[in-house]
Design a protein around this motif. Sequence first.
Motif, PDB file in Angstrom:
ATOM      1  N   VAL A  63       0.870  -1.175   0.000  1.00 44.78           N
ATOM      2  CA  VAL A  63       0.000   0.000   0.000  1.00 44.78           C
ATOM      3  C   VAL A  63       0.905   1.222   0.000  1.00 44.78           C
ATOM      4  O   VAL A  63       1.688   1.419   0.942  1.00 44.78           O
ATOM      5  CB  VAL A  63      -0.937   0.012   1.220  1.00 44.78           C
ATOM      6  CG1 VAL A  63      -1.841   1.254   1.181  1.00 44.78           C
ATOM      7  CG2 VAL A  63      -1.782  -1.257   1.261  1.00 44.78           C
ATOM      8  N   THR A  64       0.819   2.026  -1.028  1.00 53.99           N
ATOM      9  CA  THR A  64       1.759   3.120  -1.192  1.00 53.99           C
ATOM     10  C   THR A  64       1.044   4.333  -1.780  1.00 53.99           C
ATOM     11  O   THR A  64      -0.161   4.299  -2.041  1.00 53.99           O
ATOM     12  CB  THR A  64       2.942   2.667  -2.077  1.00 53.99           C
ATOM     13  OG1 THR A  64       3.914   3.701  -2.149  1.00 53.99           O
ATOM     14  CG2 THR A  64       2.488   2.301  -3.477  1.00 53.99           C
ATOM     15  N   GLY A 124      -3.377   3.830  -8.752  1.00 50.57           N
ATOM     16  CA  GLY A 124      -4.177   2.733  -9.259  1.00 50.57           C
ATOM     17  C   GLY A 124      -3.950   1.390  -8.616  1.00 50.57           C
ATOM     18  O   GLY A 124      -3.336   1.275  -7.555  1.00 50.57           O
ATOM     19  N   SER A 125      -4.438   0.357  -9.300  1.00 48.73           N
ATOM     20  CA  SER A 125      -4.525  -1.005  -8.783  1.00 48.73           C
ATOM     21  C   SER A 125      -3.691  -1.938  -9.644  1.00 48.73           C
ATOM     22  O   SER A 125      -3.901  -2.020 -10.865  1.00 48.73           O
ATOM     23  CB  SER A 125      -5.991  -1.470  -8.787  1.00 48.73           C
ATOM     24  OG  SER A 125      -6.820  -0.504  -8.168  1.00 48.73           O
ATOM     25  N   PHE A 126      -2.770  -2.670  -9.009  1.00 42.92           N
ATOM     26  CA  PHE A 126      -1.853  -3.541  -9.722  1.00 42.92           C
ATOM     27  C   PHE A 126      -1.553  -4.765  -8.854  1.00 42.92           C
ATOM     28  O   PHE A 126      -2.135  -4.932  -7.785  1.00 42.92           O
ATOM     29  CB  PHE A 126      -0.549  -2.788 -10.050  1.00 42.92           C
ATOM     30  CG  PHE A 126      -0.768  -1.471 -10.748  1.00 42.92           C
ATOM     31  CD1 PHE A 126      -1.000  -1.422 -12.109  1.00 42.92           C
ATOM     32  CD2 PHE A 126      -0.762  -0.278 -10.030  1.00 42.92           C
ATOM     33  CE1 PHE A 126      -1.219  -0.211 -12.752  1.00 42.92           C
ATOM     34  CE2 PHE A 126      -0.982   0.940 -10.665  1.00 42.92           C
ATOM     35  CZ  PHE A 126      -1.209   0.970 -12.030  1.00 42.92           C
ATOM     36  N   GLY A 140       2.780 -16.882  -4.730  1.00 40.95           N
ATOM     37  CA  GLY A 140       3.822 -15.869  -4.790  1.00 40.95           C
ATOM     38  C   GLY A 140       3.361 -14.525  -5.306  1.00 40.95           C
ATOM     39  O   GLY A 140       4.183 -13.651  -5.574  1.00 40.95           O
ATOM     40  N   TYR A 141       2.048 -14.326  -5.446  1.00 40.81           N
ATOM     41  CA  TYR A 141       1.553 -13.048  -5.943  1.00 40.81           C
ATOM     42  C   TYR A 141       0.868 -12.268  -4.824  1.00 40.81           C
ATOM     43  O   TYR A 141       0.509 -12.814  -3.780  1.00 40.81           O
ATOM     44  CB  TYR A 141       0.600 -13.243  -7.123  1.00 40.81           C
ATOM     45  CG  TYR A 141      -0.562 -14.177  -6.871  1.00 40.81           C
ATOM     46  CD1 TYR A 141      -1.655 -13.798  -6.096  1.00 40.81           C
ATOM     47  CD2 TYR A 141      -0.593 -15.447  -7.444  1.00 40.81           C
ATOM     48  CE1 TYR A 141      -2.727 -14.646  -5.886  1.00 40.81           C
ATOM     49  CE2 TYR A 141      -1.654 -16.313  -7.236  1.00 40.81           C
ATOM     50  CZ  TYR A 141      -2.724 -15.905  -6.454  1.00 40.81           C
ATOM     51  OH  TYR A 141      -3.777 -16.754  -6.237  1.00 40.81           O
ATOM     52  N   GLY A 142       0.702 -10.957  -5.038  1.00 44.58           N
ATOM     53  CA  GLY A 142       0.041 -10.105  -4.059  1.00 44.58           C
ATOM     54  C   GLY A 142      -0.404  -8.802  -4.690  1.00 44.58           C
ATOM     55  O   GLY A 142       0.014  -8.446  -5.799  1.00 44.58           O
ATOM     56  N   GLY A 143      -1.240  -8.060  -3.992  1.00 46.42           N
ATOM     57  CA  GLY A 143      -1.816  -6.835  -4.529  1.00 46.42           C
ATOM     58  C   GLY A 143      -0.946  -5.615  -4.286  1.00 46.42           C
ATOM     59  O   GLY A 143      -0.150  -5.572  -3.344  1.00 46.42           O
ATOM     60  N   ILE A 144      -1.109  -4.611  -5.152  1.00 44.66           N
ATOM     61  CA  ILE A 144      -0.440  -3.320  -5.016  1.00 44.66           C
ATOM     62  C   ILE A 144      -1.494  -2.225  -5.154  1.00 44.66           C
ATOM     63  O   ILE A 144      -2.201  -2.158  -6.167  1.00 44.66           O
ATOM     64  CB  ILE A 144       0.654  -3.110  -6.082  1.00 44.66           C
ATOM     65  CG1 ILE A 144       1.715  -4.223  -6.006  1.00 44.66           C
ATOM     66  CG2 ILE A 144       1.307  -1.738  -5.921  1.00 44.66           C
ATOM     67  CD1 ILE A 144       2.746  -4.172  -7.129  1.00 44.66           C
TER      68      ILE A 144
END
Length: 544
Positions: A63-64, A124-126, A140-144
Amino acid sequence: MRDKMVLKGLFSIVVVVFLLQCINGEDPYQFFTWNVTYGDIYPLGVKQQGILINGQFPGPQIVTVTNENLIVNVCNNLDEPFLLSWNGVQQRRNSWQDGVYGTNCPIQPGQNFTYVLQVKDQIGSFFYFPSLALHKAAGGYGGIKIFSRSVIPVPFPPPAADYTILAGDWFKQNHTDLKAILDGGQDLPFPDGILINGHGSNGSTFTVDQGKTYRLRISNVGLATSLNFRIQGHKMLLVEVEGTHTLQNTYSSLDLHLGQSCSVLVTADQPAQDYYIVFSTRFTSQVLTAASTLRYSNSAGSVSGPPPGGPTTEIDWSLNQARSIRQNLTASGPRPNPQGSYHYGMVNTTRTIRLANSAPIINGKQRYAVNSVSFVPADTPLKLADYYNIQGVFSLGSMPENPTGSGGYLQTSVMAADFRSFFEVVFENSEDTLQSWHIDGHIFFVVGMDGGQWSPASRLSYNLRDGISRCTVQVYPRSWTALYMPLDNVGMWNIRSENWARQYLGQQFYLRVYSPANSWRDEYPIPKNALLCGRASGRKTRPL
């Protein structure tokens, strides 16, 4: 070994922070240490070897805020090489951090690498994901989430909460078994199910208060299939797609193709009970469905009735919906000016590139190709070979600019391009399957899509005013999709199919965006902590 890895990681962090302070001034920093391990997971009720980050599947969320610097120290505790890539995070002037094999040496078992990322001029959302082999099939994946700075107006009121939903098809077989299938010259079987935040049906619950509005950031992190999602009894207001604010159209359901992300606003305006959130596969003869729960905090009952069905029509319905997704020209992007102030339709294109996908058999094995070229990785990452001028690793011009109409062949394919060019890119799909394409390091404007064969006359139908700007786009069966793309990011950038079997078996290539200035203004220098491998082993990076 562990202590050495941590010390090495800390040293790398100190080095890169020093360098970034010189380059980026006072933009804030966030620091992460991620331990990548195997672990037992049971997403579809069957024990599998998953890839965990800090023990989590999916991995930790980032979260940035626009322009923040992210220092991510990745410690590889697997028994095989590993890399993370950042789907949609553009890496301005910094393809050294892209995290794909064409730009980075893999992190070897027992070693670490510190990524230095800046979410420069992005919102935005990535999501992030493991880019080597079939690791993506193991997790091994995650949200940004990249939020706007407080001084930048957002074109909707602050939501009561902001949820991330990572959905995608899933296989019960371990990633090593799936890789063996592809290495043997066969295609993958049909997926076994759909996961929602790492769970099958009824594994995830999102709690809302009646009368309030919520933001859902949704990504298709699967390997093989498009998804449609909907919420029982609720409408969804689309507000953002991969970093661009959209016209705020209302939808009952939305198609989300491989690698794509979007944000919707949902208002809890129905009677207080539980409701289905449903995902189902699209354009498949067998339809897979999974559901999670939207739970009102004052719920008077559990979900009732069958989950709502998806669209009953196929290509035309989805194509028309895709055309309805357009830029909000009056909304500010990451900077305090309207997105529509960049009039892309008034810029002359400098080059037209036509890219046709195909599925050739080469040397008796199933492969996939772009303009007849099936990509094979070189023994040295292309970015390093380019930087050190190592001959024989790749050849510029090895990627044809137009369909050849010939059979497929193997090649380490690289296309040359000049910094600040303005490309017209046309994806042409003569197959009966939907394609999804991603371009690293850039955003592009989707100016047109339609059935049949593209021709210069197709430009008459282009949207040259408010086409959506994004980094991943679909091409419907026996159809074409056209983009306008400013080449404003120097580096070696991956263009790939988001269908991971196709990507692994050759449906990708690299675009080398070149500036002769050799200036930090155009591209950052090679990082001091860069991993070196192949023919670049033993070379020097640069002094502190």
